[in-house]
Design a protein around this motif. Structure first.
Motif, short mmCIF file in Angstrom:
data_model
loop_
_atom_site.label_atom_id
_atom_site.label_comp_id
_atom_site.label_asym_id
_atom_site.label_seq_id
_atom_site.Cartn_x
_atom_site.Cartn_y
_atom_site.Cartn_z
N ALA A 22 41.98 40.13 81.65
CA ALA A 22 41.21 39.12 82.39
C ALA A 22 42.05 37.86 82.57
O ALA A 22 42.04 37.26 83.65
CB ALA A 22 39.92 38.80 81.64
N GLY A 23 42.77 37.46 81.56
CA GLY A 23 43.63 36.28 81.67
C GLY A 23 44.75 36.48 82.68
O GLY A 23 45.06 35.58 83.47
N GLN A 24 45.33 37.66 82.68
CA GLN A 24 46.39 37.95 83.64
C GLN A 24 45.86 38.00 85.06
O GLN A 24 46.51 37.51 85.99
CB GLN A 24 47.07 39.28 83.28
CG GLN A 24 47.88 39.21 82.01
CD GLN A 24 48.35 40.56 81.54
OE1 GLN A 24 47.90 41.60 82.01
NE2 GLN A 24 49.27 40.56 80.58
N ALA A 25 44.68 38.56 85.25
CA ALA A 25 44.07 38.62 86.58
C ALA A 25 43.77 37.20 87.10
O ALA A 25 44.01 36.90 88.27
CB ALA A 25 42.79 39.45 86.55
N LYS A 26 43.27 36.34 86.23
CA LYS A 26 42.99 34.97 86.63
C LYS A 26 44.27 34.24 86.99
O LYS A 26 44.34 33.53 87.99
CB LYS A 26 42.26 34.21 85.53
CG LYS A 26 41.89 32.79 85.93
CD LYS A 26 41.20 32.06 84.81
CE LYS A 26 40.80 30.66 85.19
NZ LYS A 26 41.72 29.88 85.96
N ALA A 27 45.31 34.42 86.19
CA ALA A 27 46.59 33.77 86.47
C ALA A 27 47.15 34.25 87.81
O ALA A 27 47.65 33.44 88.61
CB ALA A 27 47.58 34.05 85.35
N LYS A 28 47.05 35.53 88.07
CA LYS A 28 47.54 36.08 89.34
C LYS A 28 46.76 35.51 90.51
O LYS A 28 47.33 35.14 91.54
CB LYS A 28 47.43 37.61 89.32
CG LYS A 28 48.01 38.27 90.54
CD LYS A 28 47.96 39.78 90.43
CE LYS A 28 48.57 40.43 91.65
NZ LYS A 28 48.53 41.88 91.57
N LYS A 29 45.45 35.39 90.36
CA LYS A 29 44.62 34.83 91.42
C LYS A 29 44.98 33.36 91.66
O LYS A 29 45.11 32.92 92.80
CB LYS A 29 43.14 34.93 91.05
CG LYS A 29 42.21 34.35 92.07
CD LYS A 29 40.77 34.44 91.62
CE LYS A 29 39.87 33.71 92.60
NZ LYS A 29 38.51 33.62 92.12
N ASP A 30 45.15 32.61 90.59
CA ASP A 30 45.49 31.19 90.72
C ASP A 30 46.86 31.00 91.38
O ASP A 30 47.05 30.08 92.17
CB ASP A 30 45.48 30.50 89.35
CG ASP A 30 44.07 30.38 88.79
OD1 ASP A 30 43.10 30.56 89.54
OD2 ASP A 30 43.96 30.12 87.57
#
Length: 71
Positions: A22-30
């Motif tokens: 989830a953290g990696q997905a958020k970072a990628k989106k940001d």
């Protein structure tokens, strides 16, 4: 995030992996946002937080009417 102490080893690992994903997905989106796009705090878009001077409601209505929806 909290992991119950009595959780089995596989469940603890699954929770940790899910949190990391989830953290990696958020970072990628940001990071995928355009470099020339400015993202402001959510409070900026809230009309109730813009006026500290006590502007009358009629002025707020006029301001809202002068800008198209979605801007």
């Amino acid at each position: 995030m909290s992991i119950p102490l009595d959780a089995s080893e596989w469940r603890r690992e699954a929770v940790v992996k899910a949190a990391l994903a989830a953290g990696q997905a958020k970072a990628k989106k940001d990071e995928s946002r355009s470099a020339d796009m400015i993202v402001l705090k959510d409070s900026f878009y809230d009309m109730n937080t813009r006026d500290n001077d006590g502007t009358p409601e009629s002025t707020h209505r006029r301001w809202r009417a002068s800008y198209p929806q979605g801007c």
